[in-house]
Design a protein around this motif. Structure first.
Motif, PDB file in Angstrom:
ATOM      1  N   VAL A  65      73.539  -3.921  27.321  1.00  0.00           N
ATOM      2  CA  VAL A  65      74.398  -5.033  26.924  1.00  0.00           C
ATOM      3  C   VAL A  65      73.602  -6.320  27.125  1.00  0.00           C
ATOM      4  O   VAL A  65      72.677  -6.360  27.942  1.00  0.00           O
ATOM      5  CB  VAL A  65      75.712  -5.097  27.724  1.00  0.00           C
ATOM      6  N   THR A  66      73.960  -7.344  26.381  1.00  0.00           N
ATOM      7  CA  THR A  66      73.250  -8.618  26.478  1.00  0.00           C
ATOM      8  C   THR A  66      74.146  -9.658  27.129  1.00  0.00           C
ATOM      9  O   THR A  66      75.259  -9.917  26.658  1.00  0.00           O
ATOM     10  CB  THR A  66      72.808  -9.108  25.086  1.00  0.00           C
ATOM     11  N   THR A  67      73.663 -10.237  28.222  1.00  0.00           N
ATOM     12  CA  THR A  67      74.433 -11.276  28.901  1.00  0.00           C
ATOM     13  C   THR A  67      74.521 -12.517  28.017  1.00  0.00           C
ATOM     14  O   THR A  67      73.661 -12.752  27.160  1.00  0.00           O
ATOM     15  CB  THR A  67      73.789 -11.659  30.243  1.00  0.00           C
ATOM     16  N   LEU A  68      75.557 -13.308  28.227  1.00  0.00           N
ATOM     17  CA  LEU A  68      75.718 -14.555  27.486  1.00  0.00           C
ATOM     18  C   LEU A  68      74.937 -15.666  28.182  1.00  0.00           C
ATOM     19  O   LEU A  68      74.805 -15.671  29.409  1.00  0.00           O
ATOM     20  CB  LEU A  68      77.193 -14.935  27.399  1.00  0.00           C
ATOM     21  N   ASP A  69      74.427 -16.602  27.391  1.00  0.00           N
ATOM     22  CA  ASP A  69      73.752 -17.743  28.002  1.00  0.00           C
ATOM     23  C   ASP A  69      74.670 -18.960  28.003  1.00  0.00           C
ATOM     24  O   ASP A  69      75.782 -18.916  27.491  1.00  0.00           O
ATOM     25  CB  ASP A  69      72.423 -18.048  27.296  1.00  0.00           C
ATOM     26  N   ARG A  70      74.199 -20.048  28.586  1.00  0.00           N
ATOM     27  CA  ARG A  70      75.039 -21.226  28.765  1.00  0.00           C
ATOM     28  C   ARG A  70      75.173 -22.078  27.513  1.00  0.00           C
ATOM     29  O   ARG A  70      76.098 -22.880  27.415  1.00  0.00           O
ATOM     30  CB  ARG A  70      74.480 -22.107  29.888  1.00  0.00           C
ATOM     31  N   ASP A  71      74.249 -21.952  26.592  1.00  0.00           N
ATOM     32  CA  ASP A  71      74.161 -22.922  25.507  1.00  0.00           C
ATOM     33  C   ASP A  71      74.636 -22.419  24.153  1.00  0.00           C
ATOM     34  O   ASP A  71      74.675 -23.179  23.188  1.00  0.00           O
ATOM     35  CB  ASP A  71      72.704 -23.403  25.371  1.00  0.00           C
ATOM     36  N   THR A  72      74.998 -21.136  24.050  1.00  0.00           N
ATOM     37  CA  THR A  72      75.477 -20.592  22.787  1.00  0.00           C
ATOM     38  C   THR A  72      76.996 -20.527  22.829  1.00  0.00           C
ATOM     39  O   THR A  72      77.561 -19.777  23.617  1.00  0.00           O
ATOM     40  CB  THR A  72      74.893 -19.189  22.531  1.00  0.00           C
ATOM     41  N   HIS A  73      77.645 -21.334  21.998  1.00  0.00           N
ATOM     42  CA  HIS A  73      79.104 -21.431  22.021  1.00  0.00           C
ATOM     43  C   HIS A  73      79.702 -20.815  20.751  1.00  0.00           C
ATOM     44  O   HIS A  73      79.066 -20.828  19.692  1.00  0.00           O
ATOM     45  CB  HIS A  73      79.534 -22.892  22.119  1.00  0.00           C
ATOM     46  N   PRO A  74      80.916 -20.308  20.834  1.00  0.00           N
ATOM     47  CA  PRO A  74      81.581 -19.797  19.634  1.00  0.00           C
ATOM     48  C   PRO A  74      81.764 -20.913  18.590  1.00  0.00           C
ATOM     49  O   PRO A  74      81.816 -22.099  18.930  1.00  0.00           O
ATOM     50  CB  PRO A  74      82.941 -19.311  20.157  1.00  0.00           C
ATOM     51  N   GLY A  75      81.909 -20.498  17.336  1.00  0.00           N
ATOM     52  CA  GLY A  75      82.171 -21.456  16.276  1.00  0.00           C
ATOM     53  C   GLY A  75      83.619 -21.907  16.274  1.00  0.00           C
ATOM     54  O   GLY A  75      84.475 -21.328  16.959  1.00  0.00           O
ATOM     55  N   PRO A  76      83.936 -22.943  15.503  1.00  0.00           N
ATOM     56  CA  PRO A  76      85.292 -23.502  15.478  1.00  0.00           C
ATOM     57  C   PRO A  76      86.377 -22.486  15.132  1.00  0.00           C
ATOM     58  O   PRO A  76      87.499 -22.584  15.627  1.00  0.00           O
ATOM     59  CB  PRO A  76      85.201 -24.603  14.414  1.00  0.00           C
ATOM     60  N   ALA A  77      86.073 -21.497  14.311  1.00  0.00           N
ATOM     61  CA  ALA A  77      87.083 -20.525  13.900  1.00  0.00           C
ATOM     62  C   ALA A  77      87.598 -19.714  15.086  1.00  0.00           C
ATOM     63  O   ALA A  77      88.759 -19.293  15.094  1.00  0.00           O
ATOM     64  CB  ALA A  77      86.519 -19.589  12.836  1.00  0.00           C
ATOM     65  N   PHE A  78      86.746 -19.484  16.087  1.00  0.00           N
ATOM     66  CA  PHE A  78      87.160 -18.730  17.275  1.00  0.00           C
ATOM     67  C   PHE A  78      88.336 -19.417  17.966  1.00  0.00           C
ATOM     68  O   PHE A  78      89.249 -18.767  18.471  1.00  0.00           O
ATOM     69  CB  PHE A  78      85.981 -18.602  18.233  1.00  0.00           C
ATOM     70  N   TYR A  79      88.317 -20.737  17.975  1.00  0.00           N
ATOM     71  CA  TYR A  79      89.379 -21.499  18.628  1.00  0.00           C
ATOM     72  C   TYR A  79      90.552 -21.750  17.687  1.00  0.00           C
ATOM     73  O   TYR A  79      91.710 -21.694  18.107  1.00  0.00           O
ATOM     74  CB  TYR A  79      88.818 -22.829  19.131  1.00  0.00           C
ATOM     75  N   ALA A  80      90.258 -22.011  16.423  1.00  0.00           N
ATOM     76  CA  ALA A  80      91.309 -22.378  15.474  1.00  0.00           C
ATOM     77  C   ALA A  80      92.304 -21.250  15.244  1.00  0.00           C
ATOM     78  O   ALA A  80      93.479 -21.499  14.962  1.00  0.00           O
ATOM     79  CB  ALA A  80      90.686 -22.798  14.142  1.00  0.00           C
ATOM     80  N   GLU A  81      91.861 -19.993  15.405  1.00  0.00           N
ATOM     81  CA  GLU A  81      92.772 -18.877  15.136  1.00  0.00           C
ATOM     82  C   GLU A  81      93.670 -18.550  16.329  1.00  0.00           C
ATOM     83  O   GLU A  81      94.582 -17.745  16.198  1.00  0.00           O
ATOM     84  CB  GLU A  81      91.976 -17.645  14.733  1.00  0.00           C
ATOM     85  N   GLN A  82      93.438 -19.191  17.467  1.00  0.00           N
ATOM     86  CA  GLN A  82      94.287 -18.956  18.633  1.00  0.00           C
ATOM     87  C   GLN A  82      95.462 -19.934  18.614  1.00  0.00           C
ATOM     88  O   GLN A  82      95.287 -21.129  18.401  1.00  0.00           O
ATOM     89  CB  GLN A  82      93.499 -19.141  19.932  1.00  0.00           C
ATOM     90  N   ARG A  83      96.661 -19.417  18.831  1.00  0.00           N
ATOM     91  CA  ARG A  83      97.864 -20.252  18.848  1.00  0.00           C
ATOM     92  C   ARG A  83      98.591 -20.052  20.169  1.00  0.00           C
ATOM     93  O   ARG A  83      98.863 -18.916  20.578  1.00  0.00           O
ATOM     94  CB  ARG A  83      98.789 -19.906  17.677  1.00  0.00           C
ATOM     95  N   LEU A  84      98.912 -21.155  20.826  1.00  0.00           N
ATOM     96  CA  LEU A  84      99.620 -21.108  22.102  1.00  0.00           C
ATOM     97  C   LEU A  84     101.107 -21.277  21.877  1.00  0.00           C
ATOM     98  O   LEU A  84     101.527 -22.160  21.120  1.00  0.00           O
ATOM     99  CB  LEU A  84      99.122 -22.230  23.022  1.00  0.00           C
ATOM    100  N   PRO A  85     101.938 -20.466  22.530  1.00  0.00           N
ATOM    101  CA  PRO A  85     103.384 -20.662  22.424  1.00  0.00           C
ATOM    102  C   PRO A  85     103.782 -21.950  23.130  1.00  0.00           C
ATOM    103  O   PRO A  85     103.160 -22.350  24.119  1.00  0.00           O
ATOM    104  CB  PRO A  85     103.962 -19.434  23.131  1.00  0.00           C
ATOM    105  N   THR A  86     104.799 -22.602  22.617  1.00  0.00           N
ATOM    106  CA  THR A  86     105.273 -23.840  23.241  1.00  0.00           C
ATOM    107  C   THR A  86     106.583 -23.619  23.990  1.00  0.00           C
ATOM    108  O   THR A  86     107.250 -24.581  24.365  1.00  0.00           O
ATOM    109  CB  THR A  86     105.463 -24.936  22.173  1.00  0.00           C
ATOM    110  N   ASP A  87     106.926 -22.352  24.211  1.00  0.00           N
ATOM    111  CA  ASP A  87     108.194 -22.046  24.871  1.00  0.00           C
ATOM    112  C   ASP A  87     108.033 -21.060  26.021  1.00  0.00           C
ATOM    113  O   ASP A  87     108.944 -20.320  26.361  1.00  0.00           O
ATOM    114  CB  ASP A  87     109.195 -21.485  23.861  1.00  0.00           C
TER     115      ASP A  87
END
Length: 207
Positions: A65-87
């Protein structure tokens, strides 16, 4: 056993209780050894980011397995597809698959937003839907407030270790996920907190 890569670490789960486990780099050099806990888990920290490693016990060796480094971040789509409930209680998924518990308080209906937004990121109980304090203060001032528990605390997954760099990158993922919510004004958020959630803001900002 199962080996999951994280930022400069790997997590072993489902090992036989009391097993001695070792982690090896790509050249086959042992980097660390340890004994798993009473649920068959062990975290190897302080590995080189972006390195290929394997884990072995007395009988078998994992696939690399390959460990993650500090400087490689997910792209915007990784965050945009997550939705938080407001209730109620929801979860934010970080880059290594760990889920962080999060609760949202809005000053009004989501459809009447967007609202200026702040995040409290700590190991106490900010994501508890019954918690009081900053949520009352900021909602009363017209802000959306999001309480997020650091990994290994509250209802968040993962293993807690004081000030490890994974907490900073989890904070990066938290801020990007919250900023992508449709009720956030300008897709920009601030951070708030006292003591540990006060200093965690600085660690997240460095990312």
């Amino acid at each position: 056993f199962v080996v999951s890569p994280g930022t400069e670490k790997v997590t072993v789960t489902e090992a036989e209780q009391g097993s001695t486990l070792s982690v090896y780099d790509e050249a086959g050099t042992e980097q660390a050894t340890g004994t798993d806990d009473d649920i068959g888990a062990l975290v190897f920290r302080d590995l080189a980011g972006g390195s290929e490693v394997t884990v072995a016990d007395q009988l078998r060796r994992s696939e690399p397995v390959t460990t993650l480094d500090r400087d490689t971040h997910p792209g915007p789509a990784f965050y945009a597809e997550q939705r938080l409930p407001t209730d109620g209680l929801g979860y934010i998924t970080t880059r290594d698959g760990t889920t962080l518990s999060a609760s949202v308080w809005l000053p009004g209906p989501a459809e009447q937003g967007p609202y200026p937004t702040v995040v409290e990121y700590s190991g106490y109980s900010p994501s508890d839907p019954d918690s009081q304090g900053f949520s009352d203060l900021f909602v009363g001032l017209g802000y959306a407030y999001v309480g997020v528990n650091i990994r290994g605390t509250g209802c968040s997954g993962g293993s807690f270790d004081y000030f490890e760099y994974a907490q900073s990158l989890d904070g990066y993922d938290t801020i990007e996920t919250v900023a992508a919510q449709p009720w956030v004004q300008g897709n920009r958020v601030g951070m708030v907190g006292v003591s540990y959630p006060g200093i965690s803001q600085l660690f997240v900002a460095q990312t």
